[in-house]
Structure formats: C-alpha cells, structure tokens
Design a protein around this motif. Sequence first.
Motif, PDB file in Angstrom:
ATOM      1  N   ASN A  90      42.941  47.999  30.836  1.00 36.54           N
ATOM      2  CA  ASN A  90      43.669  48.620  31.937  1.00 36.54           C
ATOM      3  C   ASN A  90      42.801  48.781  33.173  1.00 36.54           C
ATOM      4  O   ASN A  90      43.248  48.489  34.289  1.00 36.54           O
ATOM      5  CB  ASN A  90      44.222  49.984  31.506  1.00 36.54           C
ATOM      6  N   LEU A  91      41.575  49.227  32.994  1.00 33.10           N
ATOM      7  CA  LEU A  91      40.680  49.451  34.134  1.00 33.10           C
ATOM      8  C   LEU A  91      40.364  48.150  34.863  1.00 33.10           C
ATOM      9  O   LEU A  91      40.506  48.064  36.092  1.00 33.10           O
ATOM     10  CB  LEU A  91      39.387  50.125  33.663  1.00 33.10           C
TER      11      LEU A  91
ATOM     12  N   SER B  23      42.009  46.999  38.428  1.00 37.26           N
ATOM     13  CA  SER B  23      41.061  46.761  39.529  1.00 37.26           C
ATOM     14  C   SER B  23      41.291  45.388  40.148  1.00 37.26           C
ATOM     15  O   SER B  23      41.281  45.238  41.379  1.00 37.26           O
ATOM     16  CB  SER B  23      39.621  46.866  39.018  1.00 37.26           C
TER      17      SER B  23
ATOM     18  N   VAL C 130      43.952  52.523  38.312  1.00 39.51           N
ATOM     19  CA  VAL C 130      42.493  52.498  38.176  1.00 39.51           C
ATOM     20  C   VAL C 130      41.972  53.920  37.963  1.00 39.51           C
ATOM     21  O   VAL C 130      41.141  54.162  37.077  1.00 39.51           O
ATOM     22  CB  VAL C 130      41.810  51.855  39.410  1.00 39.51           C
TER      23      VAL C 130
ATOM     24  N   SER D  66      42.670  55.171  34.532  1.00 34.42           N
ATOM     25  CA  SER D  66      41.790  54.484  33.586  1.00 34.42           C
ATOM     26  C   SER D  66      40.370  55.028  33.643  1.00 34.42           C
ATOM     27  O   SER D  66      39.710  55.162  32.606  1.00 34.42           O
ATOM     28  CB  SER D  66      41.785  52.974  33.865  1.00 34.42           C
ATOM     29  N   VAL D  67      39.899  55.350  34.836  1.00 31.67           N
ATOM     30  CA  VAL D  67      38.564  55.928  34.979  1.00 31.67           C
ATOM     31  C   VAL D  67      38.510  57.296  34.288  1.00 31.67           C
ATOM     32  O   VAL D  67      37.558  57.598  33.562  1.00 31.67           O
ATOM     33  CB  VAL D  67      38.150  56.036  36.468  1.00 31.67           C
TER      34      VAL D  67
ATOM     35  N   LEU E 262      38.351  56.693  30.648  1.00 36.03           N
ATOM     36  CA  LEU E 262      37.022  56.226  30.256  1.00 36.03           C
ATOM     37  C   LEU E 262      36.025  57.384  30.207  1.00 36.03           C
ATOM     38  O   LEU E 262      35.220  57.481  29.269  1.00 36.03           O
ATOM     39  CB  LEU E 262      36.536  55.142  31.222  1.00 36.03           C
TER      40      LEU E 262
END
Length: 79
Positions: free
Chosen positions: A38-39, A43, A65, A68-69, A72
């Motif tokens: 996904n990230l 991006s 993004v 997703s960050v 993470l």
Amino acid sequence: MNATDWLGSIGVFQILLAYFLNVSGKISNKDLSFILLNLIGASMACLASVLLEYVPFIILEGAWVMVSVVSLIKYRKDS
C-alpha cells in the motif's frame, strides 16, 4: 503509454494486489507486506498524479500514503 502512465498503473496494481491478497486471506492487513504494498503503490500513484497535475488523486493517494505510514509506524512499535 508513457512513463507517468506506467508509474501510476504499477502503483495502482500494487494497491489492488494488497487488497486482493487481504480479502482472499493470503495476507493480513497487519502484515508488513500488506503495509508496504500500500505504501509503495500509493506513493507511485501519488507521484504520477503530481506529474499529471490531477489534484483529486494527489489528495486521495497522499492520504493513502499517510495512512500507510501510520500503519508502518504502528507495525514497528509492535515488533
């Protein structure tokens, strides 16, 4: 197709692949592979949208993004 089209298409493919693998039970939405697909995909799609100057998708993919960050970071804290 030009380079921007390829960039966006590969990015969108990665996002859809993550979704498909998740709904088919192959990976969890908490797996690192899901988060990274996904990230990286978002991006790439966001960058393609910037190059195309298409603001609605810049906002959409930029938000994807950021989500997703955050995922993470949470993954790293839980590891």
